[in-house]
Design an enzyme around this catalytic site. Sequence first.
Site, PDB file in Angstrom:
ATOM      1  N   ARG A  17       8.120  10.918 -33.206  1.00  0.00           N
ATOM      2  CA  ARG A  17       9.528  11.196 -33.479  1.00  0.00           C
ATOM      3  C   ARG A  17       9.898  11.041 -34.961  1.00  0.00           C
ATOM      4  NH1 ARG A  17      11.692   7.560 -28.586  1.00  0.00           N
ATOM      5  NH2 ARG A  17       9.526   6.868 -28.674  1.00  0.00           N
ATOM      6  N   GLU A 156       9.957   2.035 -16.964  1.00  0.00           N
ATOM      7  CA  GLU A 156      10.270   2.762 -18.206  1.00  0.00           C
ATOM      8  C   GLU A 156      11.453   3.695 -17.982  1.00  0.00           C
ATOM      9  OE1 GLU A 156       8.888   2.136 -21.277  1.00  0.00           O
ATOM     10  OE2 GLU A 156       8.207   0.477 -20.018  1.00  0.00           O
ATOM     11  N   TYR A 368      15.754   5.522 -79.278  1.00  0.00           N
ATOM     12  CA  TYR A 368      14.520   5.448 -78.507  1.00  0.00           C
ATOM     13  C   TYR A 368      13.486   4.601 -79.243  1.00  0.00           C
ATOM     14  CZ  TYR A 368      10.055   6.411 -76.416  1.00  0.00           C
ATOM     15  OH  TYR A 368       8.816   6.249 -75.831  1.00  0.00           O
TER      16      TYR A 368
END
Length: 458
Positions: A17, A156, A368
């Site tokens: 699933r 179940e 930077y």
Amino acid sequence: MRKGFFALILAAGKGTRFKSEIIKVLHPMLGKSMLRLVLDCVFKLRPEKIYVVVGSQKEDVMKEAPSGKVEFLIQKKQLGTAHAVRAAKNALDKGKEKDVLIINGDLPLMTPETLRPLLALHQKEGNSLTFLSAELENPSGFGRIVHSGDKIRVVEERDATASQRSIKEVNAGVYVFKIKDLLEALPKVSNKNKKGEYYLTDVTEILSQEGKMIGVHKTRNTEDLVGVNSRYELAKAIGELRERKIKALTENGVTVYDPRTTWIDLDVKIGPETVIYSSVIIEGNSVIGSECRLYPFVHIVDSKVGSRVKILSSTMIEESVIEDEAQVGPFTHFRPKTVIKSKAKVGNFVEMKNTIFGRKSKAGHLTYLGDCEVKEEVNIGAGTITCNYDGKRKYKTFIEKGVFIGSGTELVAPLKVGKKAYIGAGSTITKDVAPESLAVARSKQVEKRGKDPRKRAK
Ligand code: UD1
Ligand code: CA
């Protein structure tokens, strides 16, 4: 004293699933895999041995276990939970006089607090099987527990009748068996059910019919029972873990303004009196000191932050260190191996990588610094850039104590700027600069009177 027991984690299911290439138990939840969470829970119960039944991707699954303590067993085809236990037969044979705790590998919210009373009840009653149940408002998806007289079984959901489906007592997916009784019952399990699988839950009925003692520990900790069968259930379970983590942090003195939008991985540590604003994410092995302030949209990954540090909004910090009383942000980005020394200040749109930035140094705007070592009390002007890469290799820039770098400077590495040197704005520096000197490297301004091109004749 409690006698020793084995633990067995069932983790071979494909998790159809999930619709995923990665097997279900390896999906991450706040920095840990689902299997790792179950293992952590089981470790705390101190079983003698831990076995994990796995199917495919064995090598990946094995990485989740600290070496030596866990043994992996293979279930080649996934024919059901009882079939998975059969894959552990040889291992269980070694402990015939002992008990085994069997737990589904997709129960990442399970806690030792919920399992200890189950183990205790099993020992106290001397049962053949004791399993964990709970009364749920919405029992859908779970096996239901059917009592008739002194007999008990688990049905179940897909095999249940309408009236059985209305039963609210469910099977949690955790069992303690006497190994001997389990091994005798396993071959009697059939696969004559809607799914065509061998259900471990059928052992309940088999033992019950044989007159064996079966106990049920009904827990009130219903939030521990979430079985993760789909990605939506994964999301819900992560939500619960997140709540638990934030609650624990607040109990230790951390303020979290908006738990709904705060994501903190399970291994993260945070000191007291630290305040976390909304929409903050802290991941991996990060450690945050005390009395810090983390403003909105701060994202920290595998980093260490000292105490009394302020991190302003929208800042990203990866695999870096920020020492005490530094201030960074807003809009700062530290890439791996950046170290900000104490009391330094780094501001808007500054990016650093593999850089040590000295005590009390400042880089306020648009900069930077890559592969750079900046000593203390350095001022980096707006728009400073280290040119650290020539297309093939990276080079280092060293900036000594007390240097002043004017705005708009390019520092072409490899380069050394000596102590207290001063670099004029707009320079492109390609050669080392001596201490206490002024370096200017820019073309001279030209002024040509009366030459405004807009005024040229058409
Ligand atoms: C199971 C129980 C159900 C219970 C629920 C609780 C069975 C038949 N049913 O249902 O009663 O209410 O858990 O969450 O046991 N696995 C293997 N090999 C296999 C099949 C499964 O190792 O061949 C592992 C899975 O990886 C998983 C666990 O066993 O971790 C449970 O399997 P799953 O298919 O999720 O069972 P549920 O349908 O949730
Ligand atoms: Ca399940």
